[in-house]
Design a protein around this motif. Structure first.
Motif, PDB file in Angstrom:
ATOM      1  N   SER A  55      93.698  39.110  25.587  1.00 55.27           N
ATOM      2  CA  SER A  55      92.538  38.410  26.435  1.00 55.27           C
ATOM      3  C   SER A  55      91.536  38.539  25.909  1.00 55.27           C
ATOM      4  CB  SER A  55      93.146  38.605  27.793  1.00 55.27           C
ATOM      5  OG  SER A  55      92.057  37.857  28.733  1.00 55.27           O
ATOM      6  N   VAL A  56      90.850  39.747  25.809  1.00 56.40           N
ATOM      7  CA  VAL A  56      89.908  40.563  26.031  1.00 56.40           C
ATOM      8  C   VAL A  56      88.880  40.194  24.384  1.00 56.40           C
ATOM      9  CG1 VAL A  56      88.561  42.671  24.546  1.00 56.40           C
ATOM     10  CG2 VAL A  56      89.781  42.538  27.166  1.00 56.40           C
ATOM     11  N   ILE A  57      89.929  39.981  23.177  1.00 59.50           N
ATOM     12  CA  ILE A  57      89.508  39.807  21.769  1.00 59.50           C
ATOM     13  C   ILE A  57      89.641  37.848  22.358  1.00 59.50           C
ATOM     14  CG2 ILE A  57      90.044  38.588  20.256  1.00 59.50           C
ATOM     15  CD1 ILE A  57      92.605  41.674  19.774  1.00 59.50           C
ATOM     16  N   ALA A  58      89.992  36.681  22.595  1.00 62.30           N
ATOM     17  CA  ALA A  58      88.861  35.981  23.128  1.00 62.30           C
ATOM     18  C   ALA A  58      88.551  35.672  24.184  1.00 62.30           C
ATOM     19  CB  ALA A  58      90.194  35.267  23.816  1.00 62.30           C
ATOM     20  N   LEU A  59      87.998  35.737  25.471  1.00 64.87           N
ATOM     21  CA  LEU A  59      87.143  37.008  25.974  1.00 64.87           C
ATOM     22  C   LEU A  59      85.260  36.992  25.476  1.00 64.87           C
ATOM     23  CD1 LEU A  59      87.728  37.659  29.406  1.00 64.87           C
ATOM     24  CD2 LEU A  59      86.463  36.052  28.887  1.00 64.87           C
ATOM     25  N   GLN A  60      85.336  37.772  23.857  1.00 63.03           N
ATOM     26  CA  GLN A  60      84.340  38.242  22.981  1.00 63.03           C
ATOM     27  C   GLN A  60      83.755  37.349  22.361  1.00 63.03           C
ATOM     28  OE1 GLN A  60      86.386  41.413  21.431  1.00 63.03           O
ATOM     29  NE2 GLN A  60      86.178  43.158  22.979  1.00 63.03           N
ATOM     30  N   PHE A  61      84.786  36.139  22.004  1.00 58.40           N
ATOM     31  CA  PHE A  61      84.508  35.027  21.115  1.00 58.40           C
ATOM     32  C   PHE A  61      83.673  33.909  22.150  1.00 58.40           C
ATOM     33  CE2 PHE A  61      87.266  37.171  17.878  1.00 58.40           C
ATOM     34  CZ  PHE A  61      86.480  36.455  16.648  1.00 58.40           C
ATOM     35  N   LEU A  62      84.150  33.874  23.466  1.00 59.89           N
ATOM     36  CA  LEU A  62      84.355  33.022  24.419  1.00 59.89           C
ATOM     37  C   LEU A  62      82.198  33.395  25.226  1.00 59.89           C
ATOM     38  CD1 LEU A  62      84.164  30.503  26.298  1.00 59.89           C
ATOM     39  CD2 LEU A  62      85.267  32.431  28.110  1.00 59.89           C
ATOM     40  N   VAL A  63      82.259  34.343  24.745  1.00 57.48           N
ATOM     41  CA  VAL A  63      81.395  34.446  25.251  1.00 57.48           C
ATOM     42  C   VAL A  63      80.047  34.305  24.413  1.00 57.48           C
ATOM     43  CG1 VAL A  63      79.164  37.411  25.830  1.00 57.48           C
ATOM     44  CG2 VAL A  63      81.298  36.153  26.525  1.00 57.48           C
ATOM     45  N   MET A  64      80.515  35.197  22.951  1.00 54.69           N
ATOM     46  CA  MET A  64      79.725  34.849  22.352  1.00 54.69           C
ATOM     47  C   MET A  64      79.117  33.082  21.886  1.00 54.69           C
ATOM     48  SD  MET A  64      79.631  35.851  17.556  1.00 54.69           S
ATOM     49  CE  MET A  64      81.524  34.570  17.548  1.00 54.69           C
ATOM     50  N   ASN A  65      79.787  32.455  22.296  1.00 58.61           N
ATOM     51  CA  ASN A  65      79.487  31.273  21.723  1.00 58.61           C
ATOM     52  C   ASN A  65      78.754  30.486  23.116  1.00 58.61           C
ATOM     53  OD1 ASN A  65      81.370  30.396  19.822  1.00 58.61           O
ATOM     54  ND2 ASN A  65      83.533  30.003  20.572  1.00 58.61           N
ATOM     55  N   LEU A  66      79.003  31.162  24.169  1.00 54.77           N
ATOM     56  CA  LEU A  66      78.016  30.916  25.448  1.00 54.77           C
ATOM     57  C   LEU A  66      76.825  31.362  24.680  1.00 54.77           C
ATOM     58  CD1 LEU A  66      80.112  31.652  28.608  1.00 54.77           C
ATOM     59  CD2 LEU A  66      79.816  29.560  27.931  1.00 54.77           C
ATOM     60  N   GLU A  67      75.976  31.792  24.264  1.00 53.11           N
ATOM     61  CA  GLU A  67      75.067  32.758  23.892  1.00 53.11           C
ATOM     62  C   GLU A  67      74.718  31.670  22.372  1.00 53.11           C
ATOM     63  OE1 GLU A  67      73.099  34.529  24.836  1.00 53.11           O
ATOM     64  OE2 GLU A  67      74.540  36.411  26.223  1.00 53.11           O
ATOM     65  N   HIS A  68      75.487  30.910  21.488  1.00 49.03           N
ATOM     66  CA  HIS A  68      75.095  30.468  21.234  1.00 49.03           C
ATOM     67  C   HIS A  68      74.339  28.575  21.664  1.00 49.03           C
ATOM     68  CE1 HIS A  68      74.477  28.118  17.238  1.00 49.03           C
ATOM     69  NE2 HIS A  68      75.410  27.596  17.534  1.00 49.03           N
ATOM     70  N   ARG A  69      75.232  28.880  22.648  1.00 50.34           N
ATOM     71  CA  ARG A  69      75.090  27.415  23.685  1.00 50.34           C
ATOM     72  C   ARG A  69      73.679  27.417  24.224  1.00 50.34           C
ATOM     73  NH1 ARG A  69      77.788  23.562  25.681  1.00 50.34           N
ATOM     74  NH2 ARG A  69      76.600  21.908  26.879  1.00 50.34           N
ATOM     75  N   LEU A  70      73.301  28.654  24.672  1.00 44.97           N
ATOM     76  CA  LEU A  70      71.888  29.255  25.930  1.00 44.97           C
ATOM     77  C   LEU A  70      70.887  28.833  24.390  1.00 44.97           C
ATOM     78  CD1 LEU A  70      72.914  31.928  27.675  1.00 44.97           C
ATOM     79  CD2 LEU A  70      72.405  29.700  28.434  1.00 44.97           C
ATOM     80  N   ARG A  71      71.442  29.167  23.045  1.00 44.49           N
ATOM     81  CA  ARG A  71      69.872  29.462  21.803  1.00 44.49           C
ATOM     82  C   ARG A  71      69.744  27.806  21.986  1.00 44.49           C
ATOM     83  NH1 ARG A  71      72.674  34.454  20.373  1.00 44.49           N
ATOM     84  NH2 ARG A  71      73.890  32.407  18.174  1.00 44.49           N
ATOM     85  N   LEU A  72      70.647  27.096  21.793  1.00 44.47           N
ATOM     86  CA  LEU A  72      70.725  25.918  21.283  1.00 44.47           C
ATOM     87  C   LEU A  72      69.758  25.018  22.641  1.00 44.47           C
ATOM     88  CD1 LEU A  72      73.973  23.975  19.845  1.00 44.47           C
ATOM     89  CD2 LEU A  72      71.744  24.830  18.943  1.00 44.47           C
ATOM     90  N   LEU A  73      70.078  25.293  24.139  1.00 42.91           N
ATOM     91  CA  LEU A  73      69.158  25.323  25.438  1.00 42.91           C
ATOM     92  C   LEU A  73      67.746  24.895  24.836  1.00 42.91           C
ATOM     93  CD1 LEU A  73      71.455  25.826  28.081  1.00 42.91           C
ATOM     94  CD2 LEU A  73      71.175  22.890  26.564  1.00 42.91           C
ATOM     95  N   PHE A  74      67.393  26.061  24.537  1.00 40.73           N
ATOM     96  CA  PHE A  74      66.215  27.117  24.665  1.00 40.73           C
ATOM     97  C   PHE A  74      65.542  26.047  23.434  1.00 40.73           C
ATOM     98  CE2 PHE A  74      62.914  29.141  22.426  1.00 40.73           C
ATOM     99  CZ  PHE A  74      61.739  29.578  23.167  1.00 40.73           C
ATOM    100  N   CYS A  75      66.166  25.957  22.265  1.00 41.90           N
ATOM    101  CA  CYS A  75      65.670  24.854  21.177  1.00 41.90           C
ATOM    102  C   CYS A  75      65.476  23.527  21.485  1.00 41.90           C
ATOM    103  CB  CYS A  75      66.482  24.976  20.139  1.00 41.90           C
ATOM    104  SG  CYS A  75      66.922  26.773  19.300  1.00 41.90           S
TER     105      CYS A  75
END
Length: 488
Positions: free
Chosen positions: A447-467
């Motif tokens: 679960s922790v491994i899957a969560l870490q990739f999920l959080v990385m995708n959320l951070e990528h989504r936040l950067r796209l919103l800023f762009c």
């Protein structure tokens, strides 16, 4: 029992004990808008089929607390303390107003990880990544009016052949577990010490024995320290030390079996019982390798407390062998998807077909190219990609042609674009803790491994919103005939 919330709250409804409102531009507020809480609610509610018992914590509180922990790198206890002190974090986990008391006990974080297992986290990741998916209206089948249509509908569909679009990046890595570097001698010494404590627990004066069974623990400890203090021990010294520890461990296991057969012995705890079964397997493996003079065996135990951990041979310069779970991912436009996660080593090239089919299921078409390393370039994978019109990165099999300039240009460009997945692994390991998985249970570690990739995708989504925000501002200035100078 699980009680559904009456409705998802908005930031304006969050009540503070002092005058004022939360900032709508805060990172946690923006992150809360990205996550589809209501769509995930049904998956979480199905985990509680009974309508009786204590009311469980809401989904937003469970998932939000786990995201905060992995995003900030806190411990379970520190996560609860940060939530208690920060009103933005309380809004993120779904509280309606600020409260001074902790929202839950830190021990509940383990239960959150068990409930939101790897499968549910992967579904949540799919929902978040699909919301960013943009479809080109030119790709839709055009519909024109047909006055001669006998059905009277006036419309007919023009068939258009399917076009491959996009690029799929594939790679695999290892998520090392938080264990001591396992050597045969250190494992046997740890097993011996644990069996000595088990003998102390099982022995009882009412068993009718004349004296307590001997363990020779002082002599065994002395022999181990005598070897451990050597800086560069010889191969013969290593083998001799292992043989001694095997003898001590064999004697302890025999004593435990003898005590378990007698009436009135002490009771081992659940943890000691699990460790005893693991030690029996460890002793059988070490004895077989000692007798056959080999260093390889199937399903090798490298940690008594985490028996699911396996050695993964990666051949890297930093560490040739890592101990943890192997993860194969596919990356599209900066979003990472877990294709396969296993504690046993596997050949990641066998998952290329499934990764391509999953890509078509997500986006409705096959990728234009699959960017992967040389390991994926098998004849079977090349045939599959050729059948569906997909270009697999790398040079073709066989003798290179005389003029291979075009192939070299493609290979160089593919290598540059494939750096995105390597960089994703680096960011996930350095920033989000993939380099050392602190969870000890098998299901919670997954679960922790899957969560870490999920959080990385959320951070990528936040950067796209800023762009998107910056692009909207630049477009506004352009429409007003202003000259814009941007430094990117």
């Amino acid at each position: 029992m699980y009680r559904r919330p009456t409705g998802q709250m908005v930031i304006e409804d969050f009540v503070l004990p002092f005058e004022g409102k939360l900032d709508a531009n805060n990172r946690w507020v923006k992150l809360a808008k990205i996550i589809p809480w209501e769509q995930i609610e049904n998956e979480y509610a199905d985990l509680f089929p009974s309508n009786t018992g204590t009311v469980a914590k809401p989904l937003r509180m469970a998932l939000g607390a786990l995201i905060i922990k992995e995003r900030c790198g806190y411990t379970d206890r520190e996560t609860v303390e940060q939530i208690t002190e920060n009103p933005y974090l309380q809004y993120f986990i779904g509280l309606e107003k600020y409260q001074i008391e902790p929202p839950f006990d830190p021990s509940l974080m383990v239960h959150f990880r068990k409930r939101l297992d790897q499968k549910i986290i992967k579904k949540i990741n799919e929902l978040i990544c699909q919301s960013e998916k943009h479809k080109d209206p030119k790709d839709k089948d055009p519909k024109d009016k047909d006055p001669g249509n006998p059905s009277g509908s006036g419309n007919f569909e023009v068939w258009k052949p399917e076009v491959n679009k996009g690029k799929l990046l594939l790679d695999a890595t290892c998520a090392p577990a938080d264990i001591r570097y396992p050597t045969d001698l250190s494992l046997l010494n740890e097993a011996r010490e644990k069996t000595e404590k088990m003998i102390d627990t099982l022995y009882n004066q009412e068993l009718g024995l004349a004296r307590k069974p001997r363990t020779y623990r002082k002599r065994a400890r002395k022999d181990y320290l005598k070897f451990a203090r050597q800086r560069k021990p010889h191969v013969k010294a290593i083998r001799k030390a292992i043989g001694k520890q095997l003898g001590y461990l064999r004697r302890n296991l025999g004593t435990i079996d003898f005590l378990l057969k007698r009436d009135g012995h002490g009771n081992l705890s659940a943890r000691q019982s699990r460790e005893l079964e693991t030690i029996r397997i460890l002793y059988a493996q070490q004895r077989e390798m000692y007798q056959t003079r080999t260093h390889r065996i199937d399903d090798r135990i490298v940690s008594i407390s985490q028996p699911h951990v396996r050695p993964i041979v990666r051949g890297k310069a930093r560490a040739e062998t890592e101990f943890g779970a192997k993860v194969a991912i596919s990356m599209v436009d900066g979003y990472a998807f877990i294709d396969h996660l296993s504690w046993d080593s596997f050949n990641e090239s066998l998952g290329l077909k499934q990764a391509v089919e999953d890509y078509k299921k997500r986006y409705g078409h096959y990728p234009e190219a699959v960017l992967a390393d040389q390991l994926y370039r098998t004849r079977e994978n090349l045939s599959f990609c050729r059948k569906h019109g997909i270009r697999l990165s790398g040079p073709p099999l066989g003798r290179p042609p005389l003029d291979s300039r075009r192939e070299k240009q493609f290979a160089h460009q593919d290598m540059r674009e494939r750096n995105a997945v390597e960089g994703g692994f680096g960011v996930c390991k350095r920033r989000y803790g993939l380099a050392r998985i602190m969870a000890r249970l098998k299901e919670t570690a997954e679960s922790v491994i899957a969560l870490q990739f999920l959080v990385m995708n959320l951070e990528h989504r936040l950067r796209l919103l800023f762009c998107h925000f910056i692009c909207a501002i630049l477009k506004t200035y352009k429409d007003q005939n202003y000259t814009v100078y941007a430094v990117i």
